[in-house]
Design a protein around this motif. Structure first.
Motif, PDB file in Angstrom:
ATOM      1  N   HIS A  13      22.712  15.501 -37.867  1.00  0.00           N
ATOM      2  CA  HIS A  13      21.813  14.407 -37.536  1.00  0.00           C
ATOM      3  C   HIS A  13      20.395  14.906 -37.265  1.00  0.00           C
ATOM      4  O   HIS A  13      19.414  14.340 -37.753  1.00  0.00           O
ATOM      5  CB  HIS A  13      22.353  13.652 -36.329  1.00  0.00           C
ATOM      6  N   GLU A  14      20.304  15.991 -36.503  1.00  0.00           N
ATOM      7  CA  GLU A  14      18.988  16.559 -36.207  1.00  0.00           C
ATOM      8  C   GLU A  14      18.267  17.008 -37.462  1.00  0.00           C
ATOM      9  O   GLU A  14      17.059  16.854 -37.597  1.00  0.00           O
ATOM     10  CB  GLU A  14      19.121  17.787 -35.290  1.00  0.00           C
ATOM     11  N   VAL A  15      19.039  17.600 -38.383  1.00  0.00           N
ATOM     12  CA  VAL A  15      18.414  18.098 -39.604  1.00  0.00           C
ATOM     13  C   VAL A  15      17.829  16.942 -40.404  1.00  0.00           C
ATOM     14  O   VAL A  15      16.690  17.004 -40.865  1.00  0.00           O
ATOM     15  CB  VAL A  15      19.406  18.922 -40.445  1.00  0.00           C
ATOM     16  N   GLU A  16      18.609  15.871 -40.521  1.00  0.00           N
ATOM     17  CA  GLU A  16      18.059  14.686 -41.195  1.00  0.00           C
ATOM     18  C   GLU A  16      16.784  14.253 -40.505  1.00  0.00           C
ATOM     19  O   GLU A  16      15.761  13.994 -41.131  1.00  0.00           O
ATOM     20  CB  GLU A  16      19.040  13.513 -41.113  1.00  0.00           C
ATOM     21  N   GLY A  17      16.881  14.170 -39.190  1.00  0.00           N
ATOM     22  CA  GLY A  17      15.749  13.701 -38.398  1.00  0.00           C
ATOM     23  C   GLY A  17      14.534  14.586 -38.600  1.00  0.00           C
ATOM     24  O   GLY A  17      13.428  14.098 -38.785  1.00  0.00           O
ATOM     25  N   ARG A  18      14.761  15.892 -38.598  1.00  0.00           N
ATOM     26  CA  ARG A  18      13.624  16.797 -38.688  1.00  0.00           C
ATOM     27  C   ARG A  18      12.977  16.725 -40.064  1.00  0.00           C
ATOM     28  O   ARG A  18      11.770  16.784 -40.201  1.00  0.00           O
ATOM     29  CB  ARG A  18      14.051  18.228 -38.354  1.00  0.00           C
ATOM     30  N   VAL A  19      13.819  16.576 -41.077  1.00  0.00           N
ATOM     31  CA  VAL A  19      13.271  16.540 -42.425  1.00  0.00           C
ATOM     32  C   VAL A  19      12.426  15.285 -42.610  1.00  0.00           C
ATOM     33  O   VAL A  19      11.335  15.328 -43.161  1.00  0.00           O
ATOM     34  CB  VAL A  19      14.392  16.583 -43.470  1.00  0.00           C
ATOM     35  N   PHE A  20      12.946  14.175 -42.140  1.00  0.00           N
ATOM     36  CA  PHE A  20      12.207  12.938 -42.379  1.00  0.00           C
ATOM     37  C   PHE A  20      11.310  12.570 -41.217  1.00  0.00           C
ATOM     38  O   PHE A  20      10.457  11.715 -41.349  1.00  0.00           O
ATOM     39  CB  PHE A  20      13.179  11.808 -42.716  1.00  0.00           C
ATOM     40  N   ALA A  21      11.515  13.238 -40.116  1.00  0.00           N
ATOM     41  CA  ALA A  21      10.645  13.101 -38.952  1.00  0.00           C
ATOM     42  C   ALA A  21      10.304  11.651 -38.665  1.00  0.00           C
ATOM     43  O   ALA A  21       9.152  11.248 -38.647  1.00  0.00           O
ATOM     44  CB  ALA A  21       9.368  13.919 -39.155  1.00  0.00           C
ATOM     45  N   GLY A  22      11.308  10.839 -38.484  1.00  0.00           N
ATOM     46  CA  GLY A  22      11.030   9.459 -38.129  1.00  0.00           C
ATOM     47  C   GLY A  22      12.015   8.514 -38.790  1.00  0.00           C
ATOM     48  O   GLY A  22      12.988   8.928 -39.399  1.00  0.00           O
ATOM     49  N   GLU A  23      11.743   7.229 -38.657  1.00  0.00           N
ATOM     50  CA  GLU A  23      12.613   6.226 -39.261  1.00  0.00           C
ATOM     51  C   GLU A  23      12.064   5.880 -40.628  1.00  0.00           C
ATOM     52  O   GLU A  23      10.897   6.123 -40.922  1.00  0.00           O
ATOM     53  CB  GLU A  23      12.669   5.000 -38.346  1.00  0.00           C
ATOM     54  N   ARG A  24      12.940   5.323 -41.459  1.00  0.00           N
ATOM     55  CA  ARG A  24      12.483   5.040 -42.814  1.00  0.00           C
ATOM     56  C   ARG A  24      12.856   3.627 -43.237  1.00  0.00           C
ATOM     57  O   ARG A  24      13.866   3.077 -42.787  1.00  0.00           O
ATOM     58  CB  ARG A  24      13.117   6.033 -43.799  1.00  0.00           C
ATOM     59  N   PHE A  25      12.039   3.073 -44.107  1.00  0.00           N
ATOM     60  CA  PHE A  25      12.405   1.808 -44.737  1.00  0.00           C
ATOM     61  C   PHE A  25      11.870   1.770 -46.162  1.00  0.00           C
ATOM     62  O   PHE A  25      10.959   2.526 -46.516  1.00  0.00           O
ATOM     63  CB  PHE A  25      11.920   0.596 -43.926  1.00  0.00           C
TER      64      PHE A  25
END
Ligand SMILES: Nc1ncnc2c1ncn2[C@@H]1O[C@H](COP(=O)(O)OP(=O)(O)OP(=O)(O)O)[C@@H](O)[C@H]1O
Ligand SMILES: [Mg+2]
Lengths: 318, 270
Positions: free
Chosen positions: A221-233
């Motif tokens: 989960h952290e890795v996803e978060g770090r890569v995208f650094a935020g929420e997405r739409f």
């Protein structure tokens, strides 16, 4: 007691740096997944930790023993699922397991027989136990090699691509087995895989490697978060002009915008969807775009992985 | 060193080899050639021509006691005796060398080629246990093939000598017993050690065989020379040679284990 603790591991083959300055740790009862494209250095890392090759530099403690100074003790305390099944083709499945059980010091014959039959049974190989491995299919060999790795119930396990060559239900079976070994029995497990499903379902932490270097580390989960650094739409438009990216980057709270002009899609990364979606939509409408739909995107490890390994930009290290 | 582990590796390899015709075939063919086909042709051939021929050199080196014995023999008996007792002796040091070379070459190189070495290296079985287990497999096969050849050979020789020498069985004698039971094992163990050492350092079976073939030619020359000297000079010389080879065996084993670099095997495989 700490399962695996490696500091600054490197391995060079000639001039090729297969693994570079890699540090990792896997506490008891945890699963760490190594992820990375072919040739990233996953197998080399596992081999160094299992005392199959000597690191060029760096050190590691495995099951509390030093891989450089106490290789014999390390070997006794770990199970290894090697990249190629490494089974004796002229021996039967049972003979193979019998040999390795004895080699790993399972000396009591009754206990040995019990464990072997139990593993062959749950992996669906019992009926074929007296057939030579030469007659086995790829997936059957993979399962037998897995059985060999866990036969002696080692506190630390290295599994190099445990689910490769397996059909979906066998892959699930192995995942369940791995999960229970870590969570119920408290073993430390380091596995490498190309299946992101394995990581999402099994791994407490993940390390993404490329060209021997660590690109990212953390919980999936952290890795996803770090890569995208935020929420997405995602925003679907009737038509997209390229300059839209710069305009949207000017909107407060927007961090990144990907434009797929062919599909008419915008992929926006932002701090908070709640605040940013209304602003972006307002901006688009004001600029004369026809908004067809807006959808929140769930971060996926697959996206993160693909972005990381394809991206030649700076590392996403902590 | 745990002998359980040595026995474990030994047994595993033994079962594998017993199912591997590529390795088994030469181990079985060599003794048949040397103990039956060659002797049968050689022992019948001179008995017909009746000439001493190439055996002249051998004859002149024989000790006086043997020459004295020959005074009671006719020409055919002398030739038969010389061929059976002296000429063929070196072959019985060659049989274990050749039989062992195939298996010893396969020991580690075969495991690399079949990609089974990695799991073996991952086990807690120690270098010396692994090494000794693999040496003993080749050695055991070599000795079985030597003993088998020996039994066949003395049967062939004695069957003929029964008629030729009026019921006298000329083999085995003390020299031959020492040759088969002491010299052959010690010589073969040294060569097995050397071949296994090579096998651990090359990439595949073929390469191991090639290096072995190159090394074995000079060894064969030495062995032939020594064996003739040994059988001619008799038991004391053989005992001396056995002593030398026991030392060589020990050194070869220690050297082999020393040169066996476990953590380099997988690095250098590709
Ligand atoms: N014995 C060796 N000799 C030379 N180079 C090697 C050796 N073993 C691995 N390499 C190189 O080291 C690099 C890392 O290889 P490694 O097998 O660790 O990758 P991997 O991440 O396991 O890849 P895959 O997903 O394909 O299994 C590769 O470039 C490979 O060519
Ligand atoms: Mg790999």
């Amino acid at each position: 007691m700490l399962g695996i603790e490696a500091v600054g591991l490197s391995k060079t083959f000639g001039s090729l740096k297969a693994v570079e300055d890699l540090s990792l740790s896997v506490p008891d009862g945890q699963v760490l997944a190594l992820l990375g494209p072919n040739g990233a250095g996953k197998t080399t890392t596992i081999r160094m930790l299992a005392c199959l090759i000597t690191p060029t530099s760096g050190t590691a403690l495995v099951a509390g023993y030093d891989v450089l100074k106490q290789p014999a003790l390390v070997r006794r305390s770990v199970g290894v699922l090697t990249e190629s099944p490494s089974l004796y083709e002229r021996l039967t499945a049972e003979e193979n397991l019998e040999f390795f059980a004895k080699a790993y010091g399972v000396t009591d014959p009754a206990e040995r027989r019990l464990r072997i039959s139990h593993l062959l049974e749950i992996l669906g190989l019992w009926e074929r136990r007296n057939d030579r491995v030469a007659t086995y299919s790829k997936g059957m060999r993979q399962k037998l090699a897995f059985a060999r790795a866990i036969l002696h119930k080692p506190p630390v396990l290295f599994l190099d691509e445990p689910t490769s060559n397996l059909d979906p239900s066998s892959a699930r079976l192995l995942r369940e087995e791995i999960h229970s070994m870590s969570k119920r029995e408290g073993r430390s497990i380091l596995l490498s895989t190309h299946r992101l499903e394995d990581v999402e379902r099994l791994a407490d932490r993940v390390i993404i490697l490329r060209n021997g270097k660590l690109l990212a580390e953390g919980s999936p989960h952290e890795v996803e978060g770090r890569v995208f650094a935020g929420e997405r739409f995602e925003v679907k438009l009737k038509a997209v002009m390229p300059e839209i990216r710069d305009r949207l980057l000017g909107v407060e709270g927007v961090k990144e915008v990907y434009v797929d002009s062919g599909a008419g899609m915008l992929n926006v990364t932002c701090e908070s969807i709640e605040d940013v979606v209304p602003r972006v939509v307002r901006k688009l409408v004001m600029d004369g775009y026809d908004v067809l739909s807006v959808k929140e995107v769930q971060g996926s490890l697959e996206d993160a992985y693909l972005k990381l390994v394809s991206n030649d930009s700076e590392n996403v290290r902590e | 060193m745990k002998f359980d582990n040595v026995a474990l590796v030994f047994k595993k390899d033994w079962v594998e080899i017993s199912r591997n015709w590529q390795v088994l075939f030469p181990v079985m063919v060599v003794p048949i050639v040397f103990s039956m086909i060659l002797p049968l042709t050689m022992l019948n051939f001179p008995s017909q021509t009746g000439a001493l021929g190439p055996l002249q050199g051998l004859f002149s080196n024989l000790p006086g006691t043997v020459k004295a014995l020959f005074l009671n023999f006719d020409q055919r008996q002398v030739i038969f005796y010389m061929v059976a007792v002296y000429f063929f002796a070196p072959f019985f040091l060659i049989i274990p060398l050749i039989a062992a070379s195939v298996i010893a070459s396969d020991s580690f190189a075969g495991e690399k080629e079949r990609r089974t070495i990695e799991a073996l290296l991952a086990t807690p079985v120690s270098d010396s246990e692994m090494f000794l287990g693999k040496m003993l497999v080749a050695f055991a096969a070599a000795m079985m093939s030597t003993l088998g050849s020996f039994i066949v050979y003395i049967s062939v020789v004695d069957t003929i000598s029964l008629g030729l020498f009026d019921g006298m069985l000329i083999l085995p004698n003390l020299t031959w017993l020492l040759l088969i039971f002491l010299l052959a094992p010690t010589v073969s163990l040294a060569s097995v050690g050397l071949t296994v050492t090579i096998s651990a350092r090359v990439k595949g079976f073929r390469e191991a065989q090639q290096i072995n073939a190159i090394l074995i030619v000079p060894i064969l020359v030495v062995v032939f020379g020594e064996a003739w000297i040994a059988v001619i000079l008799g038991p004391v010389t053989i005992a001396g040679l056995v002593g030398v080879f026991v030392l060589a065996d020990l050194l070869m084993f220690l050297l082999g284990v020393r040169l066996f670099n476990r953590e380099e095997i997988l690095s250098k495989m590709t």
